[in-house]
Design a protein around this motif. Structure first.
Motif, PDB file in Angstrom:
ATOM      1  N   ALA A   1       0.839  -1.200   0.000  1.00 16.27           N
ATOM      2  CA  ALA A   1       0.000   0.000   0.000  1.00 16.27           C
ATOM      3  C   ALA A   1       0.872   1.247   0.000  1.00 16.27           C
ATOM      4  O   ALA A   1       1.973   1.255   0.547  1.00 16.27           O
TER       5      ALA A   1
ATOM      6  N   LEU B   1      -3.516   5.445   0.790  1.00 17.58           N
ATOM      7  CA  LEU B   1      -3.901   6.184  -0.423  1.00 17.58           C
ATOM      8  C   LEU B   1      -4.253   5.236  -1.557  1.00 17.58           C
ATOM      9  O   LEU B   1      -5.107   5.522  -2.385  1.00 17.58           O
ATOM     10  N   ARG B   2      -3.543   4.111  -1.589  1.00 18.20           N
ATOM     11  CA  ARG B   2      -3.821   3.096  -2.615  1.00 18.20           C
ATOM     12  C   ARG B   2      -3.286   1.769  -2.136  1.00 18.20           C
ATOM     13  O   ARG B   2      -2.198   1.700  -1.571  1.00 18.20           O
ATOM     14  N   THR B   3      -4.046   0.707  -2.358  1.00 22.68           N
ATOM     15  CA  THR B   3      -3.556  -0.644  -2.069  1.00 22.68           C
ATOM     16  C   THR B   3      -3.248  -1.317  -3.404  1.00 22.68           C
ATOM     17  O   THR B   3      -3.958  -1.134  -4.382  1.00 22.68           O
ATOM     18  N   TYR B   4      -2.169  -2.095  -3.425  1.00 24.36           N
ATOM     19  CA  TYR B   4      -1.715  -2.750  -4.644  1.00 24.36           C
ATOM     20  C   TYR B   4      -1.943  -4.240  -4.633  1.00 24.36           C
ATOM     21  O   TYR B   4      -2.091  -4.863  -5.652  1.00 24.36           O
TER      22      TYR B   4
END
Length: 71
Positions: free
Chosen positions: A54, A66-69
Motif C-alpha cells: 500500500a 492512499l492506494r492498495t496494490y
C-alpha cells in the motif's frame, strides 16, 4: 467469523473408524478421517505467503492508505 464457510454435508452422520493427523515436510498438516462404510475424508492445510502492499500517508499519528496494490 470466517469469510467462507464450507459445509461437508456428505460426512454428516457417518461413524468414524480412524482419525489420523500428519505433518508434511513442507510444513502443511493433514487431517484424515476414515469411516466405517469404507469412505474417507481428508483435509489439508498448507502454509502460504500473502503479499500486501500500500501507498500510505502519515497524518496526525495515523496511517492513511492512499492506494492498495495487493491484498
Amino acid at each position: 467469523m470466517a469469510d467462507t464457510l464450507i459445509e461437508c454435508a456428505e460426512v454428516t452422520g457417518k461413524t468414524v473408524h480412524r482419525l489420523r493427523l500428519a505433518t508434511s515436510d513442507s510444513g502443511g498438516q493433514e487431517l484424515h478421517l476414515e469411516f466405517t462404510d469404507g469412505t474417507a475424508f481428508s483435509l489439508t492445510v498448507e502454509p502460504s505467503t500473502v503479499l500486501k502492499a500500500a501507498l500510505i500517508r502519515q497524518s496526525e499519528g495515523r496511517e492513511i492508505a492512499l492506494r492498495t496494490y495487493a491484498d
